[in-house]
Write a protein that holds these residues in place. Structure first.
Motif, PDB file in Angstrom:
ATOM      1  N   LEU A 100     -40.372  83.301  -3.377  1.00 41.13           N
ATOM      2  CA  LEU A 100     -41.711  83.873  -3.544  1.00 41.13           C
ATOM      3  C   LEU A 100     -42.802  82.815  -3.460  1.00 41.13           C
ATOM      4  N   LEU A 101     -42.429  81.552  -3.621  1.00 39.18           N
ATOM      5  CA  LEU A 101     -43.414  80.479  -3.464  1.00 39.18           C
ATOM      6  C   LEU A 101     -43.947  80.431  -2.036  1.00 39.18           C
ATOM      7  N   ASN A 102     -43.201  80.994  -1.094  1.00 38.51           N
ATOM      8  CA  ASN A 102     -43.675  81.054   0.283  1.00 38.51           C
ATOM      9  C   ASN A 102     -44.774  82.099   0.463  1.00 38.51           C
ATOM     10  N   GLU A 103     -44.985  82.924  -0.565  1.00 41.87           N
ATOM     11  CA  GLU A 103     -46.000  83.973  -0.478  1.00 41.87           C
ATOM     12  C   GLU A 103     -47.151  83.739  -1.447  1.00 41.87           C
ATOM     13  N   THR A 104     -47.179  82.563  -2.057  1.00 43.70           N
ATOM     14  CA  THR A 104     -48.197  82.256  -3.063  1.00 43.70           C
ATOM     15  C   THR A 104     -48.703  80.844  -2.831  1.00 43.70           C
ATOM     16  N   LEU A 105     -50.003  80.659  -2.922  1.00 45.05           N
ATOM     17  CA  LEU A 105     -50.592  79.337  -2.725  1.00 45.05           C
ATOM     18  C   LEU A 105     -50.571  78.585  -4.052  1.00 45.05           C
ATOM     19  N   VAL A 106     -49.668  77.621  -4.174  1.00 39.94           N
ATOM     20  CA  VAL A 106     -49.579  76.796  -5.367  1.00 39.94           C
ATOM     21  C   VAL A 106     -49.728  75.334  -4.969  1.00 39.94           C
ATOM     22  N   ASP A 107     -50.111  74.510  -5.938  1.00 40.47           N
ATOM     23  CA  ASP A 107     -50.367  73.093  -5.663  1.00 40.47           C
ATOM     24  C   ASP A 107     -49.211  72.187  -6.035  1.00 40.47           C
ATOM     25  N   GLY A 108     -48.379  72.622  -6.940  1.00 45.09           N
ATOM     26  CA  GLY A 108     -47.234  71.837  -7.382  1.00 45.09           C
ATOM     27  C   GLY A 108     -46.319  72.714  -8.201  1.00 45.09           C
ATOM     28  N   VAL A 109     -45.104  72.215  -8.433  1.00 43.92           N
ATOM     29  CA  VAL A 109     -44.087  73.020  -9.109  1.00 43.92           C
ATOM     30  C   VAL A 109     -43.416  72.186 -10.192  1.00 43.92           C
ATOM     31  N   LEU A 110     -43.203  72.824 -11.348  1.00 43.88           N
ATOM     32  CA  LEU A 110     -42.395  72.269 -12.431  1.00 43.88           C
ATOM     33  C   LEU A 110     -41.171  73.156 -12.583  1.00 43.88           C
ATOM     34  N   SER A 111     -39.992  72.555 -12.555  1.00 43.71           N
ATOM     35  CA  SER A 111     -38.766  73.331 -12.714  1.00 43.71           C
ATOM     36  C   SER A 111     -38.042  72.906 -13.969  1.00 43.71           C
ATOM     37  N   PHE A 112     -37.601  73.888 -14.771  1.00 41.57           N
ATOM     38  CA  PHE A 112     -36.667  73.547 -15.843  1.00 41.57           C
ATOM     39  C   PHE A 112     -35.382  74.347 -15.730  1.00 41.57           C
ATOM     40  N   ASP A 113     -35.011  74.663 -14.490  1.00 34.93           N
ATOM     41  CA  ASP A 113     -33.634  75.058 -14.207  1.00 34.93           C
ATOM     42  C   ASP A 113     -32.784  73.796 -14.358  1.00 34.93           C
ATOM     43  N   PRO A 280     -43.752  68.880 -26.601  1.00 33.10           N
ATOM     44  CA  PRO A 280     -45.125  68.590 -26.150  1.00 33.10           C
ATOM     45  C   PRO A 280     -45.206  67.353 -25.267  1.00 33.10           C
ATOM     46  N   LYS A 281     -44.434  66.309 -25.592  1.00 37.56           N
ATOM     47  CA  LYS A 281     -44.473  65.099 -24.756  1.00 37.56           C
ATOM     48  C   LYS A 281     -43.789  65.333 -23.416  1.00 37.56           C
ATOM     49  N   LEU A 282     -42.692  66.097 -23.407  1.00 36.26           N
ATOM     50  CA  LEU A 282     -42.059  66.451 -22.132  1.00 36.26           C
ATOM     51  C   LEU A 282     -43.054  67.167 -21.230  1.00 36.26           C
ATOM     52  N   ALA A 283     -43.817  68.103 -21.810  1.00 37.96           N
ATOM     53  CA  ALA A 283     -44.797  68.856 -21.025  1.00 37.96           C
ATOM     54  C   ALA A 283     -45.906  67.952 -20.511  1.00 37.96           C
ATOM     55  N   ALA A 284     -46.445  67.093 -21.392  1.00 42.08           N
ATOM     56  CA  ALA A 284     -47.542  66.217 -20.991  1.00 42.08           C
ATOM     57  C   ALA A 284     -47.110  65.230 -19.913  1.00 42.08           C
ATOM     58  N   GLU A 285     -45.939  64.620 -20.087  1.00 38.32           N
ATOM     59  CA  GLU A 285     -45.464  63.637 -19.109  1.00 38.32           C
ATOM     60  C   GLU A 285     -45.159  64.301 -17.768  1.00 38.32           C
ATOM     61  N   SER A 286     -44.630  65.526 -17.796  1.00 38.29           N
ATOM     62  CA  SER A 286     -44.327  66.199 -16.534  1.00 38.29           C
ATOM     63  C   SER A 286     -45.606  66.544 -15.781  1.00 38.29           C
ATOM     64  N   LEU A 287     -46.659  66.957 -16.504  1.00 38.20           N
ATOM     65  CA  LEU A 287     -47.934  67.242 -15.840  1.00 38.20           C
ATOM     66  C   LEU A 287     -48.577  65.960 -15.335  1.00 38.20           C
ATOM     67  N   ASN A 288     -48.486  64.861 -16.096  1.00 37.06           N
ATOM     68  CA  ASN A 288     -49.008  63.577 -15.618  1.00 37.06           C
ATOM     69  C   ASN A 288     -48.344  63.192 -14.299  1.00 37.06           C
ATOM     70  N   LEU A 289     -47.025  63.302 -14.270  1.00 38.71           N
ATOM     71  CA  LEU A 289     -46.280  62.926 -13.066  1.00 38.71           C
ATOM     72  C   LEU A 289     -46.608  63.850 -11.909  1.00 38.71           C
ATOM     73  N   LEU A 290     -46.687  65.150 -12.172  1.00 42.98           N
ATOM     74  CA  LEU A 290     -47.000  66.102 -11.100  1.00 42.98           C
ATOM     75  C   LEU A 290     -48.404  65.857 -10.553  1.00 42.98           C
ATOM     76  N   GLU A 291     -49.357  65.526 -11.414  1.00 43.00           N
ATOM     77  CA  GLU A 291     -50.717  65.229 -10.939  1.00 43.00           C
ATOM     78  C   GLU A 291     -50.718  64.039  -9.996  1.00 43.00           C
ATOM     79  N   HIS A 292     -49.941  63.002 -10.309  1.00 41.22           N
ATOM     80  CA  HIS A 292     -49.846  61.845  -9.408  1.00 41.22           C
ATOM     81  C   HIS A 292     -49.280  62.266  -8.053  1.00 41.22           C
ATOM     82  N   LEU A 293     -48.249  63.109  -8.078  1.00 40.45           N
ATOM     83  CA  LEU A 293     -47.646  63.555  -6.826  1.00 40.45           C
ATOM     84  C   LEU A 293     -48.606  64.441  -6.033  1.00 40.45           C
ATOM     85  N   MET A 294     -49.345  65.319  -6.717  1.00 39.12           N
ATOM     86  CA  MET A 294     -50.301  66.184  -6.021  1.00 39.12           C
ATOM     87  C   MET A 294     -51.438  65.370  -5.416  1.00 39.12           C
TER      88      MET A 294
END
Length: 318
Positions: A100-113, A280-294
């Motif tokens: 479904l990501l092929n049908e939605t405009l998103v800027d980055g993805v976080l997975s916890f699978d 909370p730190k897992l969430a913050a660090e993952s968003l920090n890293l994703l922002e760098h990648l974006m």
């Protein structure tokens, strides 16, 4: 550099501006193939609407896993709070619905699978920035991870039990090669016991959903004085309940260290001593890293987040 307009995107897609607008907004009456083509072109051309807020896709664990429990709920809550705190939007989907990501405009993805597969297959699925939480990275394809430090956490727990006089310690985990983090926890347990020269009294039992009673009984037969319930945030409560079926009192007869569940651990009787992931730190660090990648910042690295020990009432001093 000139920004791409909706007119440019419509011309590239060979459709009307109205169709592009409907496709990007998720409105009905746009064919699936047309929507996917427009989304792909928007990503390729770098199109952003005038009122664009970055959108983060959250990929939940697979529906085949019988573990949509305290872990998933707590991590999803921490991620959602951090996403909105930064002014982003989010869409949530399961691993099975990833197309479904092929049908939605998103800027980055976080997975916890957490089955170690999405990072490996991601380049064939999507060209978006991806950060895996508590899952295996794929650094060659620029897929990075933010994860709780399993080896540090297990050592913290073993050191605590040894400091309380425990020498015969059991380790109980789920029997599945898919759960690579449980295997890493076992590796850390055996290493920490060797560090204390207690490898001869380190006992590991594996179980499935039908055999947890027998596995726990096998550890009790080895006269362990303490048990790690290493199969996630709900395991400690389940194991503490089974110990009662054996007529064992916690901590008078047997001590237990579980994984922290804010919904359960502090409400058990006795209250359970746990290893806690810092959500909370897992969430913050993952968003920090994703922002760098974006933003296109190269040469990122995987991040480990330390566990914390929450001392309560389920471990006796010998």
């Amino acid at each position: 550099m000139k920004s791409v307009t909706i007119r440019d995107l419509a011309e590239a897609a060979g459709t009307s501006i109205a169709t592009v607008s409907r496709a990007l907004s998720g409105a009905p009456k746009v064919g699936r193939e047309t929507r996917s083509r427009i989304i792909h072109l928007a990503e390729e051309l770098g199109y952003r609407s005038g009122n664009h807020h970055k959108t983060i896709g959250l990929v939940l664990p697979s529906l085949e896993m019988p573990r949509f429990d305290a872990y998933t709920a707590t991590l999803q809550k921490a991620l959602t709070l951090e996403i909105y705190r930064r002014g982003y939007r989010s869409i949530i989907l399961s691993f099975e619905d990833i197309e479904l990501l092929n049908e939605t405009l998103v800027d980055g993805v976080l997975s916890f699978d957490f089955l170690g597969r999405i990072g490996r297959h991601w380049p064939r699925i999507k060209s978006l920035p991806l950060v895996c939480l508590n899952d295996l990275p794929n650094n060659l394809d620029q897929v990075y991870s933010v994860a709780s430090d399993e080896l540090q956490g297990i050592k913290l727990g073993v050191d605590y039990l040894v400091s309380r006089g425990h020498r015969r310690i059991g380790f109980l985990r789920y029997l599945s090669p898919k759960f690579w983090k449980d295997i890493r926890r076992q590796t850390g347990f055996l290493a920490a016991m060797r560090e204390h020269r207690l490898e001869a009294t380190a006992f590991v039992e594996l179980y499935n959903t039908q055999s947890d009673y027998n596995a726990l009984g096998a550890l009790l037969d080895k006269n362990v004085t303490a048990i790690f319930a290493a199969d996630g945030e709900s395991a400690g409560a389940r194991i503490q309940g089974i110990l009662q079926q054996f007529g064992k009192r916690v901590p008078e007869d047997i001590s237990i260290v579980g994984w922290e569940s804010e919904q359960l651990s502090n409400f058990l009787r006795p209250r359970q001593t746990t290893l806690a992931q810092n959500f909370p730190k897992l969430a913050a660090e993952s968003l920090n890293l994703l922002e760098h990648l974006m933003d296109g910042t190269p040469h990122q690295k995987n991040i480990l987040v330390e566990y914390q020990l929450i001392e309560r009432d389920s471990v006796a001093i010998l």
